[in-house]
Design a protein around this motif. Structure first.
Motif, PDB file in Angstrom:
ATOM      1  N   LEU A  48       0.806  -1.224   0.000  1.00 17.57           N
ATOM      2  CA  LEU A  48       0.000   0.000   0.000  1.00 17.57           C
ATOM      3  C   LEU A  48       0.841   1.277   0.000  1.00 17.57           C
ATOM      4  O   LEU A  48       0.301   2.372  -0.189  1.00 17.57           O
ATOM      5  CB  LEU A  48      -0.908   0.021   1.238  1.00 17.57           C
ATOM      6  CG  LEU A  48      -1.957  -1.085   1.354  1.00 17.57           C
ATOM      7  CD1 LEU A  48      -2.576  -1.066   2.757  1.00 17.57           C
ATOM      8  CD2 LEU A  48      -3.034  -0.919   0.287  1.00 17.57           C
ATOM      9  N   ALA A  49       2.131   1.156   0.220  1.00 16.74           N
ATOM     10  CA  ALA A  49       2.978   2.332   0.432  1.00 16.74           C
ATOM     11  C   ALA A  49       2.989   3.262  -0.773  1.00 16.74           C
ATOM     12  O   ALA A  49       3.102   2.808  -1.925  1.00 16.74           O
ATOM     13  CB  ALA A  49       4.405   1.894   0.748  1.00 16.74           C
ATOM     14  N   PRO A  50       2.891   4.558  -0.529  1.00 17.92           N
ATOM     15  CA  PRO A  50       3.018   5.519  -1.635  1.00 17.92           C
ATOM     16  C   PRO A  50       4.452   5.555  -2.133  1.00 17.92           C
ATOM     17  O   PRO A  50       5.390   5.179  -1.420  1.00 17.92           O
ATOM     18  CB  PRO A  50       2.612   6.848  -0.995  1.00 17.92           C
ATOM     19  CG  PRO A  50       2.850   6.662   0.463  1.00 17.92           C
ATOM     20  CD  PRO A  50       2.600   5.213   0.757  1.00 17.92           C
ATOM     21  N   ALA A  51       4.651   5.993  -3.343  1.00 12.19           N
ATOM     22  CA  ALA A  51       5.986   6.059  -3.933  1.00 12.19           C
ATOM     23  C   ALA A  51       6.917   6.880  -3.044  1.00 12.19           C
ATOM     24  O   ALA A  51       6.552   7.961  -2.579  1.00 12.19           O
ATOM     25  CB  ALA A  51       5.907   6.666  -5.327  1.00 12.19           C
ATOM     26  N   GLY A  52       8.101   6.329  -2.801  1.00  6.48           N
ATOM     27  CA  GLY A  52       9.102   7.031  -2.016  1.00  6.48           C
ATOM     28  C   GLY A  52       9.016   6.822  -0.524  1.00  6.48           C
ATOM     29  O   GLY A  52       9.896   7.278   0.212  1.00  6.48           O
ATOM     30  N   ASP A  53       7.972   6.149  -0.037  1.00  4.43           N
ATOM     31  CA  ASP A  53       7.833   5.879   1.398  1.00  4.43           C
ATOM     32  C   ASP A  53       8.282   4.445   1.658  1.00  4.43           C
ATOM     33  O   ASP A  53       7.589   3.488   1.310  1.00  4.43           O
ATOM     34  CB  ASP A  53       6.380   6.072   1.827  1.00  4.43           C
ATOM     35  CG  ASP A  53       6.201   6.021   3.348  1.00  4.43           C
ATOM     36  OD1 ASP A  53       7.001   5.336   4.014  1.00  4.43           O
ATOM     37  OD2 ASP A  53       5.269   6.661   3.859  1.00  4.43           O
ATOM     38  N   HIS A  54       9.447   4.301   2.262  1.00  6.77           N
ATOM     39  CA  HIS A  54      10.058   2.980   2.443  1.00  6.77           C
ATOM     40  C   HIS A  54      10.014   2.490   3.889  1.00  6.77           C
ATOM     41  O   HIS A  54      10.692   1.523   4.242  1.00  6.77           O
ATOM     42  CB  HIS A  54      11.516   3.021   1.968  1.00  6.77           C
ATOM     43  CG  HIS A  54      11.676   3.423   0.541  1.00  6.77           C
ATOM     44  ND1 HIS A  54      11.302   2.610  -0.509  1.00  6.77           N
ATOM     45  CD2 HIS A  54      12.153   4.569  -0.015  1.00  6.77           C
ATOM     46  CE1 HIS A  54      11.556   3.223  -1.653  1.00  6.77           C
ATOM     47  NE2 HIS A  54      12.063   4.415  -1.385  1.00  6.77           N
ATOM     48  N   ARG A  55       9.227   3.140   4.728  1.00  2.96           N
ATOM     49  CA  ARG A  55       9.225   2.772   6.147  1.00  2.96           C
ATOM     50  C   ARG A  55       8.834   1.317   6.368  1.00  2.96           C
ATOM     51  O   ARG A  55       9.507   0.577   7.095  1.00  2.96           O
ATOM     52  CB  ARG A  55       8.306   3.707   6.928  1.00  2.96           C
ATOM     53  CG  ARG A  55       8.826   5.130   7.066  1.00  2.96           C
ATOM     54  CD  ARG A  55       7.797   6.026   7.752  1.00  2.96           C
ATOM     55  NE  ARG A  55       6.621   6.227   6.913  1.00  2.96           N
ATOM     56  CZ  ARG A  55       5.446   6.665   7.380  1.00  2.96           C
ATOM     57  NH1 ARG A  55       5.292   6.913   8.667  1.00  2.96           N
ATOM     58  NH2 ARG A  55       4.432   6.843   6.550  1.00  2.96           N
ATOM     59  N   ALA A  56       7.754   0.888   5.755  1.00  2.91           N
ATOM     60  CA  ALA A  56       7.297  -0.489   5.948  1.00  2.91           C
ATOM     61  C   ALA A  56       8.301  -1.482   5.370  1.00  2.91           C
ATOM     62  O   ALA A  56       8.554  -2.543   5.961  1.00  2.91           O
ATOM     63  CB  ALA A  56       5.926  -0.686   5.305  1.00  2.91           C
ATOM     64  N   ARG A  57       8.891  -1.169   4.244  1.00  4.25           N
ATOM     65  CA  ARG A  57       9.871  -2.046   3.610  1.00  4.25           C
ATOM     66  C   ARG A  57      11.083  -2.253   4.524  1.00  4.25           C
ATOM     67  O   ARG A  57      11.577  -3.382   4.671  1.00  4.25           O
ATOM     68  CB  ARG A  57      10.306  -1.455   2.262  1.00  4.25           C
ATOM     69  CG  ARG A  57      11.304  -2.311   1.504  1.00  4.25           C
ATOM     70  CD  ARG A  57      11.644  -1.687   0.157  1.00  4.25           C
ATOM     71  NE  ARG A  57      10.473  -1.633  -0.708  1.00  4.25           N
ATOM     72  CZ  ARG A  57      10.064  -2.645  -1.459  1.00  4.25           C
ATOM     73  NH1 ARG A  57      10.730  -3.795  -1.462  1.00  4.25           N
ATOM     74  NH2 ARG A  57       9.004  -2.511  -2.233  1.00  4.25           N
ATOM     75  N   VAL A  58      11.553  -1.183   5.117  1.00  2.10           N
ATOM     76  CA  VAL A  58      12.711  -1.307   6.011  1.00  2.10           C
ATOM     77  C   VAL A  58      12.321  -2.066   7.276  1.00  2.10           C
ATOM     78  O   VAL A  58      13.057  -2.941   7.743  1.00  2.10           O
ATOM     79  CB  VAL A  58      13.268   0.092   6.356  1.00  2.10           C
ATOM     80  CG1 VAL A  58      14.358  -0.010   7.417  1.00  2.10           C
ATOM     81  CG2 VAL A  58      13.821   0.762   5.105  1.00  2.10           C
ATOM     82  N   ASP A  59      11.149  -1.763   7.824  1.00  2.00           N
ATOM     83  CA  ASP A  59      10.690  -2.458   9.033  1.00  2.00           C
ATOM     84  C   ASP A  59      10.632  -3.962   8.816  1.00  2.00           C
ATOM     85  O   ASP A  59      11.174  -4.751   9.601  1.00  2.00           O
ATOM     86  CB  ASP A  59       9.302  -1.959   9.426  1.00  2.00           C
ATOM     87  CG  ASP A  59       9.333  -0.663  10.218  1.00  2.00           C
ATOM     88  OD1 ASP A  59      10.268   0.122  10.035  1.00  2.00           O
ATOM     89  OD2 ASP A  59       8.406  -0.455  11.016  1.00  2.00           O
TER      90      ASP A  59
END
Length: 358
Positions: free
Chosen positions: A132-143
């Motif tokens: 669901l992450a918007p482009a450029g938002d990597h918080r969930a990916r890193v978590d």
């Protein structure tokens, strides 16, 4: 040797990533964010609880911020409770918050089996957040990458997650950190097999990513330096290992001396005078008294050899004619009242020398 990274892996992502943005033009939410940014989690909780009771602000936004406050206040179970009923399947911020709360809650479980179960729940929420992450938002990916890496020891999936993000955002610091951290596992596996070429290649790749992450992350985020210290120590690079430990203290001044003192002690015993001396120099520059106190706390069977070897660690300063530093280190050691000072009369002599004898 265990891959002990010092920082709790289940809380690592929470420590390095930016807080959830609150963009609503809402005085209640703005005050809650201000309290959290000022590290006043209990006050923020009280403020946001009142907002929920009165219904004066957007309930979703208040619950998200309150969940963050509960996590900062070491209350992951309550953080989960406050998110109950929100739509995590189609709402990125809710899925991210649920994943973070579950990851933190895993650290409170009584058994490894229970913790693993909660971690898998956290991964489910975070993987949905990645979708669901918007482009450029990597918080969930890193978590989720760090959960795969440090909770499941799955460095292949962590590397894949990092590579996918870096393909579109090659300068993103947290993704470089994730890939570099995964690289430490690749390095360790190659090291254990005895494959020198693969070990060297993995070491160089991981160090490159971690140093690149250092340049792109906030100064107070020490995660890359923690991993670098482990790499340098395992790879037999004492001076670089101590340099990494010093970077950690420089970037987070409240860091205790435990790590740096342990390195000084170890490298002195190994006669790695440059590394041990550098660690002692840093400790003395911050608090000579604390160094003395730590030496005094040595066990009776270790006290004499520790003071002797630490004293020998002034050798690099002696060779460079840096009498001020050498004297400061020796003074801290002698203040611990070692009985063996008569065995090296040069201590008293050196302490008596002026800063500039010429």
């Amino acid at each position: 040797e265990d891959l002990d990274m010092v920082i709790s892996p289940l809380l690592l992502a929470l420590a390095i990533l930016p807080a959830m943005p609150i963009v609503e033009d809402d005085a209640v939410l703005a005050e809650g964010r201000k309290l959290l940014d000022g590290q006043h989690a209990p006050a923020a909780i009280e403020h946001l609880d009142a907002a929920l009771s009165t219904g004066t602000s957007d309930e979703r936004a208040v619950r998200l911020l309150l969940s963050e406050a509960r996590l900062l206040n070491a209350e992951p179970e309550l953080a989960l409770e406050v998110l109950a009923g929100l739509d995590w399947e189609s709402d990125y911020e809710v899925a991210l918050a649920m994943g973070r709360a579950q990851a933190a809650w895993a650290g409170w479980q009584q058994s490894p089996e229970d913790a693993q179960f909660v971690v898998m729940d956290a991964i489910s929420y975070l993987e949905r957040a990645v979708e669901l992450a918007p482009a450029g938002d990597h918080r969930a990916r890193v978590d989720v990458g760090f959960l795969y890496l440090d909770s499941l020891q799955d460095h292949q999936t962590a590397t894949q997650l990092a590579d996918e993000g870096l393909a579109t955002d090659p300068e993103q610091g947290e993704l470089l950190f994730l890939r570099g951290a995964a690289g430490t596992y690749t390095y360790w596996n190659a090291y254990q097999t005895g494959d020198e070429e693969a070990t060297k290649a993995a070491m160089e790749a991981s160090v490159t990513d971690l140093l690149a992450a250092v340049d792109r992350m906030p100064r107070d985020q020490v995660g890359p330096w923690v991993r670098l210290q482990w790499l340098y120590k395992t790879n037999g690079q004492p001076r670089d290992c101590v340099r990494a430990a010093i970077e950690i203290i420089d970037r987070q001044p409240d860091t205790p001396f435990d790590n740096l003192y342990a390195l000084a002690r170890q490298y002195a015993a190994e006669r790695e005078w440059e590394a041990a001396g550098a660690a002692l120099e840093k400790m003395v520059s911050l608090s000579a008294r604390e160094l003395t106190d730590r030496i005094r706390r040595e066990s009776p069977e270790d006290f004499e050899w520790v003071t002797q070897y630490l004293a020998w660690s002034i050798d690099p300063f002696f060779n460079r004619n840096d009498q001020g530093t050498a004297r400061a280190i020796l003074a801290a050691i002698v203040a611990a009242n070692p009985k063996n000072t008569e065995d090296f009369e040069w201590v008293t002599q050196y302490l008596a020398w002026s800063i500039d004898p010429f």
